[in-house]
Enzyme design. Sequence first.
Site, PDB file in Angstrom:
ATOM      1  CB  SER A 265      -8.031   3.324   2.977  1.00 13.71           C
ATOM      2  OG  SER A 265      -6.625   3.452   3.826  1.00 13.71           O
TER       3      SER A 265
ATOM      4  CB  SER B 112      -8.382   0.476   5.613  1.00 13.02           C
ATOM      5  OG  SER B 112      -8.721   1.538   5.504  1.00 13.02           O
TER       6      SER B 112
ATOM      7  CE  LYS C 168      -4.331   1.831   2.658  1.00 18.16           C
ATOM      8  NZ  LYS C 168      -4.663   1.333   3.684  1.00 18.16           N
TER       9      LYS C 168
END
Length: 478
Positions: A154, A178, A79
């Site tokens: 996210s 997330s 990420k």
Amino acid sequence: MNLEKLTCHEIHNLLKSKEITSLEVTSAVISRIEAKEPDVHAYITTTFDEALEQARIADKEISRGKELSPLTGIPIAIKDNMCTKGIKTTCGSKMLHNFIPPYDAFVIQRLKEAGAIIIGKTNMDEFAMGSSTENSYFGPTRNPWNLNTVPGGSSGGSAAAVAANEAILALGSDTGGSIRQPAALCGVVGFKPTYGRVSRFGLIAFASSLDQIGPITKDVTDCALLLNVICGYDPHDSTSVNRPIPDFTKSLINDISGIKIGIPDEYFIEGVDPEIRHSVEKTISAMEDLGAIRVRVSLPHTEYSVPTYYLIAPAEASSNLARYDGVQYGLRIQKEGLVDMYSHTRTQGFGNEVKRRIMIGTYALSAGYYDAYYLKALKVRTLIKQDFDEAFKKCDVLITPTSPTPAFKIGSKVSDPLSMYLSDIFTISGNLAGIPGVSIPCGQTQDGLPIGLQILAPLFGEERLLQTAYTIEQNINC
Ligand code: GLN
């Protein structure tokens, strides 16, 4: 053989027996990324040249007979809020669109030591604020199961990459859901460890008392392998817990007989998609058939978790994001005076959701409102934590849906922040209490969208989570 479709442990065995090479695996993943990215857009940055180079090094070591770690030669997606030395780390924001960190996050150091191969940096909601990956400065990621729907967020890029076989493994971060929510929406495994298990050193801060890094994988075994690498004490993170780390693969035990599974009344309510409810309930019955004991529990303060989170997380974010002033790093909009430079940089550098959070957080922390909002939220956070303490007196793990809905249409919630915030209604409490949680696949809707089931355990109950998740994965055809 489609190498990109295999799990980390399957590839490891083939590497060990020298049936395949890391170069072949890495090349297969790269071809897959090239084929799928125009549709999915899981990545912000790819690092193919470095990855191929690393793969060659791994192969040389393997041919020299060096002992292989379970992650040696395996491509992993990261990420884009974890610092990677020399590789752009944008946090999904214009503010950091060209930021190249001078150091590696703790988890990246660990992955490199384990011989893993970083294949790219994945798309995310800006500063990890969102549940759909639509808040990225770089445009949305699409759910590989249905390109008109969101992958969740996210960490939507990481979950979509694993689901589309554009990565063998991935790392995400979870502040309010997330990791778990995008894993649920993309039909993969997503694990949020206990707060403090994984160092946050080099993780770009959103809400420091809630943020935690964790694995997003194709199965529970891979999840245990990745946890083994990233967990552990780090003196560079003052909230890192100095406590021995077990070998998590030892918890991959196919047995839940006698385990008490708590079903919280407050998580099976109106508003949960009926197909999700049905799938989760079916799985609970199947767990009972495997010898688990069902216990009814109550988490009475659940209804306050979303408002509590939306005071604490923005309050911390407003403080953490104060550092983006155009001076130290990231975007700078050059202007005559200092104040003008600050305000133009922040006006242009942040997107709407980030600005909304900074304003809410600054308001909640300001003199006169601090006691009424922030301090009160902290007190309710304690009540939420106490709910879990009470519940775990009666059961070993809790079973809930991960998300109240399956993947929703791109664009359908962007202009309605409240309905977006409700996507995390079942995951946020776990962050407020600091406890570990995992989402595993639990069937599909009639439209063919994945459903996720969440398992929660008390602090440092990772092993229980893995054992329960593994047993469900091995026995129950949801
Ligand atoms: N969706 C939640 C939010 O927008 C959680 C995000 C996260 O866990 N990073 O804040």
